[in-house]
Enzyme design. Sequence first.
Site, mmCIF file in Angstrom:
data_model
loop_
_atom_site.group_PDB
_atom_site.id
_atom_site.type_symbol
_atom_site.label_atom_id
_atom_site.label_comp_id
_atom_site.label_asym_id
_atom_site.label_seq_id
_atom_site.Cartn_x
_atom_site.Cartn_y
_atom_site.Cartn_z
ATOM 1 C CG HIS A 147 -1.896 -1.012 1.398
ATOM 2 N ND1 HIS A 147 -2.027 -1.789 2.527
ATOM 3 C CD2 HIS A 147 -2.855 -1.431 0.541
ATOM 4 C CE1 HIS A 147 -3.038 -2.631 2.374
ATOM 5 N NE2 HIS A 147 -3.550 -2.452 1.163
ATOM 6 C CE LYS A 207 -13.271 -6.607 3.739
ATOM 7 N NZ LYS A 207 -12.710 -5.880 2.613
ATOM 8 C CB SER A 217 -4.175 -6.569 4.759
ATOM 9 O OG SER A 217 -3.789 -5.302 4.299
ATOM 10 N NE ARG A 237 -2.801 -7.834 -4.532
ATOM 11 C CZ ARG A 237 -3.517 -8.280 -3.519
ATOM 12 N NH1 ARG A 237 -2.954 -8.450 -2.346
ATOM 13 N NH2 ARG A 237 -4.801 -8.555 -3.666
HETATM 14 O O1 PNS Z 1 -8.797 -2.913 0.220
HETATM 15 P P1 PNS Z 1 -10.046 -3.465 -0.406
HETATM 16 O O2 PNS Z 1 -10.840 -4.272 0.610
HETATM 17 O O3 PNS Z 1 -9.768 -4.232 -1.671
HETATM 18 O O4 PNS Z 1 -10.964 -2.186 -0.822
HETATM 19 C C1 PNS Z 1 -12.250 -2.350 -1.370
HETATM 20 C C2 PNS Z 1 -13.011 -1.002 -1.362
HETATM 21 C C3 PNS Z 1 -13.041 -0.402 0.030
HETATM 22 C C4 PNS Z 1 -12.340 -0.029 -2.291
HETATM 23 C C5 PNS Z 1 -14.462 -1.290 -1.886
HETATM 24 O O5 PNS Z 1 -15.003 -2.359 -1.167
HETATM 25 C C6 PNS Z 1 -15.394 -0.085 -1.746
HETATM 26 O O6 PNS Z 1 -15.210 0.930 -2.369
HETATM 27 N N1 PNS Z 1 -16.424 -0.215 -0.891
HETATM 28 C C7 PNS Z 1 -17.374 0.855 -0.629
HETATM 29 C C8 PNS Z 1 -18.781 0.474 -1.051
HETATM 30 C C9 PNS Z 1 -18.997 0.729 -2.544
HETATM 31 O O7 PNS Z 1 -18.910 1.834 -3.009
HETATM 32 N N2 PNS Z 1 -19.293 -0.352 -3.299
HETATM 33 C C10 PNS Z 1 -19.571 -0.249 -4.725
HETATM 34 C C11 PNS Z 1 -18.328 -0.287 -5.589
HETATM 35 S S1 PNS Z 1 -17.740 -1.927 -5.709
#
Ligand code: PNS
Length: 171
Positions: free
Chosen positions: A24, A48, A135, A97
């Site tokens: 990150h 979560k 993570s 990645r």
């Molecule tokens: O680090 P991660 O868990 O891969 O991040 C995922 C994240 C937080 C970017 C994604 O889950 C997110 O944006 N969640 C917020 C809810 C949302 O907007 N969902 C619709 C788009 S998929």
Amino acid sequence: MEQYISVPRIGVYPGSFDPVTMGHMDIILRASKQFDHLIVAVLNNLSKNALFTVEERKDLLRKMTADIPNVEVDSFRDLLANYMRDKNAHVIVRGVRTITDFEYELQMASTNHKLNPDVETIFMMTNPKYSYLSSSLVKEVAHFHGDLSDWVSPEVGQALHQKVKENGGKK
Ligand code: PNS
């Protein structure tokens, strides 16, 4: 003649950051050079199963980014597309990645663009030396008291080992 008004370019790097890893940090550093202002936005998702609280995750991120003046750490609990509107930001940054990441990222980028057509997602290739890092992997190794020094900062490593101790072996 057309008039150009210079507006600050704001990038948003969203994620769970549970906890922040060197992978990150590599994206944060590189993305901070592409924007006037970069917001690292931690998802505050009550459902979560996170190891660290949102405040703990933000705290670790703030310590790690203290020397990068144009980086701000924040959190959001709404749809990302709405958060982008609130911040008047138009670019989402995501690290990729592997090709497996790409499938999910493409879905997210398309969903976000549909929900907020002013938003574009840009992808940055993760530094190959962190291409296997996540993570979840770091938490798994911490659970078995393994060496984390190549993957997280000493501060994050300490916080991880402390959590494992507090949880008494429970994940
Ligand atoms: O680090 P991660 O868990 O891969 O991040 C995922 C994240 C937080 C970017 C994604 O889950 C997110 O944006 N969640 C917020 C809810 C949302 O907007 N969902 C619709 C788009 S998929």
